[in-house]
Design an enzyme around this catalytic site. Structure first.
Site, PDB file in Angstrom:
ATOM      1  CG  HIS A  87      -1.715  -1.015   1.067  1.00  0.00           C
ATOM      2  ND1 HIS A  87      -1.768  -2.174   2.065  1.00  0.00           N
ATOM      3  CD2 HIS A  87      -2.762  -1.463   1.473  1.00  0.00           C
ATOM      4  CE1 HIS A  87      -2.612  -3.119   1.729  1.00  0.00           C
ATOM      5  NE2 HIS A  87      -3.374  -2.726   1.181  1.00  0.00           N
TER       6      HIS A  87
ATOM      7  CG  HIS B  22     -11.786  -2.908   2.530  1.00  0.00           C
ATOM      8  ND1 HIS B  22     -11.490  -3.959   1.448  1.00  0.00           N
ATOM      9  CD2 HIS B  22     -10.743  -2.239   2.287  1.00  0.00           C
ATOM     10  CE1 HIS B  22     -10.401  -3.633   1.084  1.00  0.00           C
ATOM     11  NE2 HIS B  22     -10.133  -2.617   1.858  1.00  0.00           N
TER      12      HIS B  22
HETATM   13  C1  DHB Z   1      -8.545  -1.085   5.131  1.00  0.00           C
HETATM   14  C2  DHB Z   1      -8.386  -2.587   5.323  1.00  0.00           C
HETATM   15  C3  DHB Z   1      -7.363  -2.921   3.884  1.00  0.00           C
HETATM   16  O1  DHB Z   1      -7.515  -3.494   3.271  1.00  0.00           O
HETATM   17  C4  DHB Z   1      -6.495  -1.457   4.503  1.00  0.00           C
HETATM   18  O2  DHB Z   1      -5.624  -1.939   3.241  1.00  0.00           O
HETATM   19  C5  DHB Z   1      -6.631  -0.703   4.783  1.00  0.00           C
HETATM   20  C6  DHB Z   1      -7.007  -0.238   5.355  1.00  0.00           C
HETATM   21  C7  DHB Z   1      -9.867  -0.399   6.244  1.00  0.00           C
HETATM   22  O3  DHB Z   1     -10.730  -0.892   6.846  1.00  0.00           O
HETATM   23  O4  DHB Z   1      -8.842   0.727   7.460  1.00  0.00           O
HETATM   24 FE    FE Z   2      -5.885  -3.157   2.376  1.00  0.00          FE
END
Ligand code: DHB
Ligand code: FE
Length: 283
Positions: A59, A196
């Site tokens: 990330h 998400h």
């Molecule tokens: C969140 C989820 C993730 O997969 C990520 O890489 C960063 C943040 C989250 O839900 O906060």
């Molecule tokens: Fe993630």
């Protein structure tokens, strides 16, 4: 001969790692999620893999938009937890398996998967949170119970690889592992998801029905998942739900008639539907 005996699919939400680091796993908010992780830890303790290939996405910790490998494999002897803005997580340094990792890279390139080779790869929550979920809390002075080969996938900047490409990469990884001349018990984790979306108008989207169908079809209808387009991931599971494509690498590395031996699903974990599943190879 080395052998992939099982695959695990799991979310890698950073807040799950923070809850473990801060001893908050039994609070009202987290208890149900963490209680569901207990059987996974017991299974890991019983099975004791020698090596785990962890498929995850970076990330913007090791790579930025300046350099975007579609697939990169870590071949180093060790990997340090990345600083994601609050200092690196205080978890053990990750021990690699350079011989197996180089062997897999060579086999993949000969099989026409032109994998990027990473000699240095600081690993972020995408990799360290699944380690904490499956091994429990470990401090910097301790160690992880197995060696790790990181496989980093671009799911951040489009174009990112299709489910079909990921599935076929998993199959090629299985072939590579099975041609390694040392008796090693290898597992593979696919991480990320489940549904998400962290930004924009639909931020906070969770689609439990999509997530549960995805878990079902890892054994019931793999072809549906192999053929799922990015448009469908985005529409149904949100922009970050598309991280689930990484589970297809895990899935491709396990026989088509894999046996589901455990699953747990819980909403919410931060802004996500959090899932975990164990698939065992029948062979
Ligand atoms: C969140 C989820 C993730 O997969 C990520 O890489 C960063 C943040 C989250 O839900 O906060
Ligand atoms: Fe993630």
């Amino acid at each position: 001969m080395a052998k992939i005996f099982a695959g695990v699919g799991t979310s890698h939400v950073p807040a799950i790692g923070a809850a473990i680091d801060r001893d908050q796993t039994q609070t009202d908010y987290w208890k149900s999620l963490f209680d569901g992780y207990g059987p996974v830890r017991e299974w890991m303790d019983k099975e004791k893999p020698d090596v785990v290939i962890i498929v995850y996405n970076d990330h913007a910790s090791a790579f930025s938009l300046e350099l975007i490998p579609t697939f990169a494999m870590g071949v180093a002897a060790e990997f340090t937890p990345a600083d994601e803005g609050y200092g690196p997580r205080k978890v053990p340094t990750i021990q690699g398996h350079p011989e197996l990792a180089w062997h897999i890279c060579e086999s993949l390139v000969f099989d026409e998967f032109d994998i990027t080779i990473a000699n240095k790869l600081p690993v972020d929550h995408g990799l360290t949170v699944p380690l904490s979920i499956t091994c429990g809390k470990r401090t910097e002075e301790q160690s992880w119970p197995f060696k790790v080969i990181p496989l980093c996938v671009n799911v951040i900047q489009y174009p990112s690889p299709t489910g079909n490409r990921c599935y076929n990469l998993g199959k090629a990884i299985r072939k590579a592992v099975e041609s390694f001349d040392e008796d090693l018990k290898v597992a593979i984790f696919g991480t990320g998801g489940m549904s998400h979306q962290l930004q924009g108008e639909r931020a906070g989207l969770v689609n439990s029905e999509f997530d549960n169908d995805f878990l079902d079809d890892l054994t019931n209808d793999v072809d549906r998942l192999i053929n799922m387009s990015h448009t469908e991931y985005l529409r149904e599971s949100g922009s970050e739900g598309a991280e689930l494509v990484m589970w297809m690498i895990m899935r491709g590395a396990i026989d088509k008639d894999a046996k589901e031996i455990y699953r747990h699903y819980h909403v919410p974990a931060s802004n996500t539907g959090a899932g975990i599943i164990i698939l065992e190879d029948p062979k």
